[in-house]
Design a protein around this motif. Structure first.
Motif, PDB file in Angstrom:
ATOM      1  N   ILE A  83     -49.656  12.539  -9.677  1.00 51.91           N
ATOM      2  CA  ILE A  83     -48.492  12.527  -8.775  1.00 51.91           C
ATOM      3  C   ILE A  83     -48.881  12.308  -7.323  1.00 51.91           C
ATOM      4  N   TRP A  84     -50.193  12.327  -6.997  1.00 48.25           N
ATOM      5  CA  TRP A  84     -50.612  12.197  -5.598  1.00 48.25           C
ATOM      6  C   TRP A  84     -50.868  10.753  -5.160  1.00 48.25           C
ATOM      7  N   ASN A  85     -50.837   9.819  -6.074  1.00 49.63           N
ATOM      8  CA  ASN A  85     -51.092   8.445  -5.657  1.00 49.63           C
ATOM      9  C   ASN A  85     -50.591   7.492  -6.730  1.00 49.63           C
ATOM     10  N   SER A  86     -49.275   7.367  -6.853  1.00 48.05           N
ATOM     11  CA  SER A  86     -48.663   6.548  -7.889  1.00 48.05           C
ATOM     12  C   SER A  86     -47.498   5.778  -7.291  1.00 48.05           C
TER      13      SER A  86
ATOM     14  N   ASN B  85     -54.795   9.407   5.373  1.00 46.83           N
ATOM     15  CA  ASN B  85     -54.917   8.879   4.019  1.00 46.83           C
ATOM     16  C   ASN B  85     -54.771  10.021   3.016  1.00 46.83           C
ATOM     17  N   ALA B  86     -53.583  10.619   3.026  1.00 49.07           N
ATOM     18  CA  ALA B  86     -53.287  11.732   2.135  1.00 49.07           C
ATOM     19  C   ALA B  86     -51.811  11.709   1.804  1.00 49.07           C
ATOM     20  N   ASP B  87     -51.451  12.249   0.661  1.00 49.37           N
ATOM     21  CA  ASP B  87     -50.068  12.303   0.227  1.00 49.37           C
ATOM     22  C   ASP B  87     -49.310  13.368   1.005  1.00 49.37           C
ATOM     23  N   TRP B  88     -48.021  13.113   1.253  1.00 50.95           N
ATOM     24  CA  TRP B  88     -47.206  14.054   2.033  1.00 50.95           C
ATOM     25  C   TRP B  88     -47.147  15.433   1.392  1.00 50.95           C
ATOM     26  N   LYS B  89     -47.249  15.491   0.073  1.00 48.91           N
ATOM     27  CA  LYS B  89     -47.154  16.773  -0.618  1.00 48.91           C
ATOM     28  C   LYS B  89     -48.355  17.665  -0.333  1.00 48.91           C
TER      29      LYS B  89
ATOM     30  N   ILE C 126     -45.506   7.319   3.904  1.00 48.31           N
ATOM     31  CA  ILE C 126     -45.618   5.911   4.275  1.00 48.31           C
ATOM     32  C   ILE C 126     -45.805   5.045   3.037  1.00 48.31           C
ATOM     33  N   ALA C 127     -46.686   5.486   2.135  1.00 51.10           N
ATOM     34  CA  ALA C 127     -47.018   4.751   0.926  1.00 51.10           C
ATOM     35  C   ALA C 127     -47.679   5.737  -0.030  1.00 51.10           C
ATOM     36  N   PRO C 128     -47.883   5.370  -1.278  1.00 54.43           N
ATOM     37  CA  PRO C 128     -48.605   6.278  -2.178  1.00 54.43           C
ATOM     38  C   PRO C 128     -49.944   6.671  -1.577  1.00 54.43           C
ATOM     39  N   GLY C 129     -50.181   7.965  -1.465  1.00 46.76           N
ATOM     40  CA  GLY C 129     -51.445   8.447  -0.935  1.00 46.76           C
ATOM     41  C   GLY C 129     -51.622   8.271   0.550  1.00 46.76           C
ATOM     42  N   LYS C 130     -50.531   8.041   1.293  1.00 46.92           N
ATOM     43  CA  LYS C 130     -50.646   7.843   2.734  1.00 46.92           C
ATOM     44  C   LYS C 130     -49.427   8.417   3.430  1.00 46.92           C
TER      45      LYS C 130
ATOM     46  N   ALA D  17     -59.750  17.190   4.252  1.00 48.75           N
ATOM     47  CA  ALA D  17     -59.750  17.806   2.920  1.00 48.75           C
ATOM     48  C   ALA D  17     -58.616  17.275   2.057  1.00 48.75           C
ATOM     49  N   TRP D  18     -57.453  17.025   2.666  1.00 47.54           N
ATOM     50  CA  TRP D  18     -56.287  16.588   1.891  1.00 47.54           C
ATOM     51  C   TRP D  18     -56.452  15.193   1.295  1.00 47.54           C
ATOM     52  N   GLU D  19     -57.390  14.407   1.800  1.00 46.26           N
ATOM     53  CA  GLU D  19     -57.571  13.059   1.276  1.00 46.26           C
ATOM     54  C   GLU D  19     -58.095  13.067  -0.164  1.00 46.26           C
ATOM     55  N   GLY D  20     -58.708  14.179  -0.575  1.00 54.47           N
ATOM     56  CA  GLY D  20     -59.329  14.229  -1.890  1.00 54.47           C
ATOM     57  C   GLY D  20     -58.361  14.036  -3.039  1.00 54.47           C
ATOM     58  N   ALA D  21     -57.163  14.600  -2.951  1.00 53.53           N
ATOM     59  CA  ALA D  21     -56.208  14.515  -4.060  1.00 53.53           C
ATOM     60  C   ALA D  21     -55.834  13.068  -4.352  1.00 53.53           C
ATOM     61  N   GLY D  22     -55.558  12.308  -3.295  1.00 50.69           N
ATOM     62  CA  GLY D  22     -55.189  10.919  -3.490  1.00 50.69           C
ATOM     63  C   GLY D  22     -56.317  10.083  -4.056  1.00 50.69           C
TER      64      GLY D  22
END
Length: 441
Positions: A14-17, A187-191, A315-319, A361-366
Motif C-alpha cells: 500500500i506504500w507504493n502502488s 520520497n515517502a508515502d503520505w501515510k 504527489i505520486a505513489p511513494g512521494k 527513515a520514512w523513505e524505506g516503506a516505499g
C-alpha cells in the motif's frame, strides 16, 4: 488487507502502488474533510492562498462579503490554472490562456470578445469555477470536502476536533500562522508521516538520539513509557506527554504567556488532559498533523515552546510534499513569534534536527513496496506490539473524553486505528468511528 490488520500487520504494497494511489485520490481525498488553510492566512476581503486537495489545485479565498470559498483552480474553458500565485489579494482571477476571468467567489465575470465569440454574456453560475461543495471552519482551521454528502465537519472530526481545541483555544483569539508554510518534497508515502504522528512514540530514543546528544531534548529513552496514547476515533490519534510531571505544566509556556490563557471554556475532561498528559503530537485523518514541543532556541540556550502544523500532501505513489506551518498565539508579540518560528524551523523545518531524521527513515516503506523481491514474498510490516507488549495497555479509567486513552505509548494501537480507518474509507465507508467502535453517519 483486513486479514493482515487482524493479525496486527500491514501489507507493504500500500506504500507504493499506482492502483492504491488512484483509489486514495478518489476515496480518501475525494470524500474526507481535508485541511486547506487557516483563517489567519486570509484575514481580509480579497485574500487568497493556493493549496491542493489530493492532486487537485484549489484557491482558498475570502470574498467581498467575508465568505470563505474553496475553488477549483481549473479554468472552465480549457482547464488552465487561473491562479499562478501562492498567496495574495485580488478580486479576480484571469486565465492566462484565453482570458476568462472569475471573481474571488468563483463566478465567471468576463470573456474576451464576448459579442464576437459568444453573442451574449455567458451564465456566470453555470460556468463558474467548480467549488468544494462543503467548506467549514473549526477553531480557525478551514476544511473542505469534495463530497456532496457525508458527515458534517463536527461529526467527522469528533474527538480529533475536541483535542484540537485544547491545543489552540487556550486564549481569546486562538492561534495564527507565524509565516507562510515551508514546502519540500520527500520520497515517502503520505501515510508514513500521518501514521508516525498519530501514535509512534517508539522511534524517538533511536531515531532522534542525536538530538539528546546535542542538548535539544532530554529523556528520550523513557519517551514511549511516559507517553499516553489517545485513540480519538475516526482514525484520529494523539500522544500526550506528562509535561507537569517534569515541572513544565502547560507545555512549559512561561508565566507571562500563561497569564493570558483562559481555561474556563474547557470541559472537565479537557482540563484533565491539560493537568496530566497534554497533546504533544497527533494526526487528524487523513493527513493533517500537529506537534507542540518545548526546546531551547539554540542548544544550551533559552527555551521556547513551539507549535507546528503540517500536511502530508500526496504527489505520486511513494512521494509527497510536506507543508509545514509554525503557529503562535494571536496575542504574542512579534519577538515572541519570531523566537517560536525560528525554534520550530530549527527542530522541524526541512533542515530541522528532528525532520532530517524522520524524512529519511520514512523513505524505506516505499522502497520496500517497489521491491520485486518483497512483492513476491508478500511482505507485511509488523504492528505486533498491540498483541505482545508487556506494558499496561488498559484504558485510563479517569479519562472521560472522547475515544479511549492508554497509559503508555507502547502498543502501536493508534497506528492500527489509522489503517483500519484508511481501509474503511477506501472501501467507501463514510461513517465516522468513535474510539469505542460506535459509528455515526
Amino acid at each position: 488487507m483486513e486479514n493482515e490488520l487482524a493479525r496486527n500487520r500491514v501489507p507493504v504494497e500500500i506504500w507504493n502502488s499506482d492502483a492504491v494511489f488512484r483509489a486514495e485520490m478518489d476515496q480518501v481525498f475525494g470524500t474526507c474533510w481535508v485541511f486547506v488553510a487557516h483563517e489567519s492566512e486570509i484575514p481580509k476581503a480579497g485574500d487568497f492562498v493556493q493549496r491542493r486537495i489530493g492532486l487537485d489545485p484549489v484557491i482558498v479565498t475570502r470574498d467581498g462579503k467575508g465568505g470563505i470559498n474553496v475553488l477549483s483552480n481549473y479554468c472552465r474553458h480549457r482547464g488552465t490554472q487561473v491562479c499562478q500565485t501562492d498567496a495574495g489579494n485580488s478580486r479576480f482571477f484571469k486565465c492566462p490562456y484565453h482570458g476568462w476571468t472569475y471573481s474571488n467567489n468563483g463566478d465567471l465575470v468576463g470573456t474576451p470578445h464576448m459579442h464576437e465569440a459568444y453573442g451574449e454574456r455567458m451564465d456566470p453560475k453555470e460556468w463558474s469555477l467548480k467549488k468544494a461543495p462543503r467548506v467549514d471552519v473549526r477553531s480557525g482551521f478551514i476544511f473542505a470536502s469534495l463530497a456532496q454528502e457525508g458527515p458534517t465537519l463536527e461529526e467527522y472530526l469528533g474527538g480529533g476536533g475536541w483535542m484540537l481545541d485544547i491545543l489552540v483555544n487556550l486564549a481569546p483569539g486562538g492561534m495564527r500562522v507565524a509565516g507562510p508554510p515551508e514546502r519540500y518534497q520527500i520520497n515517502a508515502d503520505w501515510k508514513a508521516g500521518a501514521e508516525n504522528f498519530s501514535g509512534d512514540a517508539y522511534h524517538v530514543d533511536t531515531l532522534h538520539w542525536s538530538n539528546e546528544e546535542v542538548g535539544m531534548i532530554q529523556g528520550t529513552t523513557a519517551n514511549a513509557e511516559m507517553m499516553h496514547a489517545y485513540d480519538l476515533g475516526g482514525g484520529h490519534g494523539t500522544l500526550g506527554f506528562p509535561w507537569p510531571m517534569i515541572g513544565l505544566p502547560l507545555w512549559g509556556y512561561p508565566p507571562e504567556i500563561v497569564e493570558k490563557f483562559d481555561l474556563s471554556t474547557f470541559d472537565d475532561a479537557q482540563r484533565y488532559v491539560l493537568e496530566t498528559n497534554l497533546p504533544t503530537v497527533g494526526n487528524i485523518f487523513p493527513n493533517f498533523s500537529y506537534l507542540r514541543a518545548f526546546a531551547p532556541v539554540t542548544p544550551g540556550g533559552p527555551t521556547t515552546t513551539v507549535t507546528t502544523f503540517r500536511v502530508w500532501q500526496p504527489i505520486a505513489p511513494g512521494k509527497m510534499e510536506l507543508w509545514n506551518w509554525q503557529f503562535v498565539f494571536d496575542f504574542q508579540t512579534d519577538e515572541e513569534a519570531h523566537d517560536s518560528y525560528v525554534t520550530g524551523q530549527l527542530l522541524f523545518g526541512s533542515a530541522g534536527t528532528f525532520e532530517q531524521d524522520d524524512t529519511v527513515a520514512w523513505e524505506g516503506a516505499g522502497r520496500a513496496a517497489q521491491s520485486a523481491w518483497m512483492q513476491r514474498e508478500q511482505m507485511s510490516f509488523s504492528f505486533d506490539q498491540a498483541g505482545r507488549t508487556t506494558a499496561d495497555t488498559t484504558f485510563d479509567a479517569d479519562y472521560h473524553g472522547p475515544g479511549t486513552k492508554r497509559r503508555t505509548g507502547f502498543g502501536e494501537f493508534n497506528q492500527l486505528s489509522f489503517y483500519k480507518r484508511w481501509l474503511a474509507v477506501m472501501r467507501g465507508d463514510t461513517a465516522t468511528v468513535s474510539g469505542e467502535g460506535a459509528t455515526t453517519r
